[in-house]
Design a protein around this motif. Structure first.
Motif, PDB file in Angstrom:
ATOM      1  N   GLN A 201      26.668  70.708   9.629  1.00  0.00           N
ATOM      2  CA  GLN A 201      26.232  70.908  11.099  1.00  0.00           C
ATOM      3  C   GLN A 201      25.326  72.389  11.306  1.00  0.00           C
ATOM      4  O   GLN A 201      25.785  73.202  10.633  1.00  0.00           O
ATOM      5  CB  GLN A 201      27.586  70.973  12.048  1.00  0.00           C
ATOM      6  CG  GLN A 201      27.248  71.034  13.386  1.00  0.00           C
ATOM      7  CD  GLN A 201      28.578  71.145  14.279  1.00  0.00           C
ATOM      8  OE1 GLN A 201      29.705  71.172  13.540  1.00  0.00           O
ATOM      9  NE2 GLN A 201      28.413  71.170  15.579  1.00  0.00           N
ATOM     10  N   LEU A 239      30.527  74.026  24.007  1.00  0.00           N
ATOM     11  CA  LEU A 239      30.165  73.419  22.755  1.00  0.00           C
ATOM     12  C   LEU A 239      30.664  74.389  21.361  1.00  0.00           C
ATOM     13  O   LEU A 239      30.635  73.840  20.470  1.00  0.00           O
ATOM     14  CB  LEU A 239      28.818  72.998  22.414  1.00  0.00           C
ATOM     15  CG  LEU A 239      28.283  71.898  23.674  1.00  0.00           C
ATOM     16  CD1 LEU A 239      27.065  71.785  23.638  1.00  0.00           C
ATOM     17  CD2 LEU A 239      28.982  70.401  23.544  1.00  0.00           C
ATOM     18  N   ASP A 240      30.479  75.604  21.611  1.00  0.00           N
ATOM     19  CA  ASP A 240      30.602  76.579  20.459  1.00  0.00           C
ATOM     20  C   ASP A 240      31.526  77.784  21.126  1.00  0.00           C
ATOM     21  O   ASP A 240      30.906  78.798  21.026  1.00  0.00           O
ATOM     22  CB  ASP A 240      29.468  76.947  19.868  1.00  0.00           C
ATOM     23  CG  ASP A 240      29.602  77.663  18.555  1.00  0.00           C
ATOM     24  OD1 ASP A 240      30.834  78.087  18.345  1.00  0.00           O
ATOM     25  OD2 ASP A 240      28.651  78.257  17.794  1.00  0.00           O
ATOM     26  N   ARG A 361      35.473  78.309  12.492  1.00  0.00           N
ATOM     27  CA  ARG A 361      35.203  76.997  13.338  1.00  0.00           C
ATOM     28  C   ARG A 361      35.909  75.608  12.847  1.00  0.00           C
ATOM     29  O   ARG A 361      35.748  75.367  11.425  1.00  0.00           O
ATOM     30  CB  ARG A 361      33.697  76.869  13.506  1.00  0.00           C
ATOM     31  CG  ARG A 361      32.854  78.034  14.137  1.00  0.00           C
ATOM     32  CD  ARG A 361      31.581  77.407  14.455  1.00  0.00           C
ATOM     33  NE  ARG A 361      30.730  78.306  15.134  1.00  0.00           N
ATOM     34  CZ  ARG A 361      29.784  79.284  14.483  1.00  0.00           C
ATOM     35  NH1 ARG A 361      29.795  79.204  13.264  1.00  0.00           N
ATOM     36  NH2 ARG A 361      29.126  79.872  15.387  1.00  0.00           N
ATOM     37  N   ARG A 363      35.506  71.934  11.662  1.00  0.00           N
ATOM     38  CA  ARG A 363      34.345  71.154  11.481  1.00  0.00           C
ATOM     39  C   ARG A 363      34.357  69.792  12.318  1.00  0.00           C
ATOM     40  O   ARG A 363      35.525  69.025  12.505  1.00  0.00           O
ATOM     41  CB  ARG A 363      34.676  70.848   9.907  1.00  0.00           C
ATOM     42  CG  ARG A 363      34.476  71.886   8.966  1.00  0.00           C
ATOM     43  CD  ARG A 363      34.484  71.638   7.633  1.00  0.00           C
ATOM     44  NE  ARG A 363      33.347  70.863   7.070  1.00  0.00           N
ATOM     45  CZ  ARG A 363      32.781  70.613   5.978  1.00  0.00           C
ATOM     46  NH1 ARG A 363      33.437  71.178   4.988  1.00  0.00           N
ATOM     47  NH2 ARG A 363      31.782  69.906   5.753  1.00  0.00           N
ATOM     48  N   THR A 364      33.140  69.497  12.331  1.00  0.00           N
ATOM     49  CA  THR A 364      33.209  68.089  13.480  1.00  0.00           C
ATOM     50  C   THR A 364      33.231  66.940  12.504  1.00  0.00           C
ATOM     51  O   THR A 364      33.890  65.798  12.964  1.00  0.00           O
ATOM     52  CB  THR A 364      31.791  68.308  14.163  1.00  0.00           C
ATOM     53  OG1 THR A 364      30.793  68.379  13.151  1.00  0.00           O
ATOM     54  CG2 THR A 364      31.854  69.397  15.118  1.00  0.00           C
ATOM     55  N   ASP A 365      32.648  67.117  11.199  1.00  0.00           N
ATOM     56  CA  ASP A 365      33.037  65.711  10.505  1.00  0.00           C
ATOM     57  C   ASP A 365      34.369  65.614   9.820  1.00  0.00           C
ATOM     58  O   ASP A 365      34.784  64.533   9.373  1.00  0.00           O
ATOM     59  CB  ASP A 365      31.784  66.033   9.230  1.00  0.00           C
ATOM     60  CG  ASP A 365      31.944  67.238   8.459  1.00  0.00           C
ATOM     61  OD1 ASP A 365      32.820  68.305   9.015  1.00  0.00           O
ATOM     62  OD2 ASP A 365      31.455  67.275   7.235  1.00  0.00           O
ATOM     63  N   PRO A 367      37.840  66.918  11.316  1.00  0.00           N
ATOM     64  CA  PRO A 367      38.580  67.731  12.497  1.00  0.00           C
ATOM     65  C   PRO A 367      39.710  68.532  12.038  1.00  0.00           C
ATOM     66  O   PRO A 367      39.881  69.522  12.443  1.00  0.00           O
ATOM     67  CB  PRO A 367      38.614  66.568  13.420  1.00  0.00           C
ATOM     68  CG  PRO A 367      37.817  65.610  13.080  1.00  0.00           C
ATOM     69  CD  PRO A 367      37.449  65.621  11.848  1.00  0.00           C
TER      70      PRO A 367
END
Length: 459
Positions: A201, A239-240, A361, A363-365, A367
């Protein structure tokens, strides 16, 4: 690059300035006094003692004088040699403690350093045919000389491109065009770039770093603008949230986009205002605003590193965007906070202590997993560059603190110089004696020294 003072008056003959006299510490001056006068005093004392104690029945009065003289000279020699030994030991201890002399101003020293840096970059250049991208990659890894790694990374290659542009490419062994092509090839499938520990990402701090380097190298402005739009649209509090609240991330994104997308005033102004809102008055330094590692409560302890990063970013933003009253107050206050450093020896004071932070952070892939980016900060480089900004010079002149600024800049530059060997800067790994040679540190160290050299330049 920071701005510097240049004397553009016609050249004229003038006597070479004398180097400033350097005074040692109190113990060193005491030992020097003993070495100069103590030897004579000891010799005289022994002479008097022997003359009074020796019996008068010697063969002649001359014999008494001779024996006393020999004893006095011997004692004086012993004291002189002991003082010389102590001076040598104290000089060695001072060098080891980090209080080294100011950066040498002998002609050619910076030139030799730059040449050594260029030679190392050539030797460490990685060129591979990458099956993942199907392209030939040319660049550097995160650190020079990494064992077992030969594939260029976005961060290493972006900082390497910045270095190549600073060095001026004296020959064709390093090509800015090839480095730019490699950075485009390392772009993620959905756009943007990330560090190798951040997964697939894109992250705004890495994307802005790469775009800033590409913009300096003259890459296609339309392509850069499209990537910058992707970067800013994804970098919001919603978003961040993690990155949006960290001083390092916001200043990095702001500096990179000021190069890559200077016409996007609305988004750049938003980032600038977020940075300004993160300043906190410091009662320990006359209430001047300063920054910590965070831009929201809790902001973290006062930090010269983050304050310097904020000053540099706000100074550059002022030239591109103009300046609001709030931004000017924060920027000038940050400069005054740095100038209020209480350290006596500014080449090794606490304001120049390197530091590190972890950016975590989700991870979006995945969670349930967290990505971790370890960031290390070269404090003396940042302080040098912050105090060399045009805005810092104006503040010092207006406040009558130019002499203080010069002293602090000289000390910070000395600390920067001390961190390199043959033009390459090293970082001691946390909790060990193992050294790393991150390419970003060499870029920051060299850019600070170049800025300092141009500021001092006077034909």
């Amino acid at each position: 690059m920071t701005q510097q003072q240049l004397n553009r008056n016609p050249p004229r003959q003038r006597p070479a300035p004398r180097p400033p006299a350097r005074r040692g510490s109190a113990p060193q001056r005491l030992v020097g006094w003993l070495g100069g006068f103590g030897a004579l005093a000891a010799a005289y004392a022994v002479f008097q003692g022997l003359y009074g104690l020796l019996p008068s029945g010697l063969s002649a009065e001359a014999a008494r004088y001779a024996v006393a003289t020999v004893g006095g000279v011997g004692a004086g020699a012993v004291v002189w040699l002991a003082a010389a030994l102590l001076r040598a030991r104290q000089a060695e201890q001072a060098a080891r403690s980090g209080r080294s002399p100011l950066p040498p101003d002998d002609p050619g020293r910076l030139t030799a350093l730059v040449s050594a840096t260029y030679a190392t970059l050539v030797d460490e250049l990685c060129t591979v045919d990458d099956p993942a991208t199907g392209r030939r990659l040319t660049g550097w890894t995160h650190s020079l000389g990494e064992p077992g790694r030969n594939r260029p990374t976005p961060v290493g290659t972006a900082y390497g491109l910045h270095l190549v542009l600073d060095l001026g490419m004296p020959d064709g062994r390093l090509s800015a065009g090839e480095l730019a092509r490699t950075l485009w090839a390392l772009r993620l499938a959905d756009g943007g770039w990330s560090a190798r520990s951040q997964g697939t990402q894109a992250r705004p701090e890495v994307t802005a770093l790469v775009l800033g380097a590409l913009a300096r190298a003259g890459a296609d402005p339309d392509r850069i603008a499209a990537e910058a739009d992707l970067c800013t649209s994804g970098f919001t509090r919603e978003l961040d949230r993690t990155g949006y609240e960290l001083t390092h991330v916001v200043t990095t994104v702001l500096r990179g986009l000021l190069r890559a997308a200077p016409d996007d005033h609305e988004r750049l102004s938003t980032l600038r205002d977020v940075l300004v809102a993160g300043a906190v008055p410091d009662p320990d330094r006359a209430g001047h605003p300063r920054w910590g590692n965070r831009l929201t409560t809790p902001n973290g302890p006062p930090s010269a590193l983050y304050t310097a990063q904020a000053v540099v970013a706000l100074d550059r933003a002022a030239h591109v965007l103009g300046e609001t009253d709030e931004a000017r107050t924060a920027r000038e206050g940050g400069v005054r906070w740095l100038l209020a450093c209480p350290g006596v020896h500014h080449d090794n004071c606490p304001d120049l202590t390197n530091s590190r932070e972890e950016i975590r952070r989700p991870r979006t892939d995945e969670p349930f997993h967290t990505e971790v980016l370890n960031v290390r900060h070269f404090a003396s480089s940042w302080v040098t560059r912050a105090l060399l900004t045009p805005g810092a010079r104006e503040v010092a002149h207006a406040d009558g603190t130019e002499r203080v600024r010069r002293r602090l800049v000289t000390g910070a530059a000395a600390a920067v110089w001390r961190g390199q060997t043959d033009g390459i800067w090293t970082w001691v790994r946390d909790g060990s004696t193992q050294l790393r040679r991150p390419i970003w540190m060499t870029y920051q160290g060299l850019s600070a020294l170049r800025a300092h050299a141009l500021w001092m330049y006077e034909p």
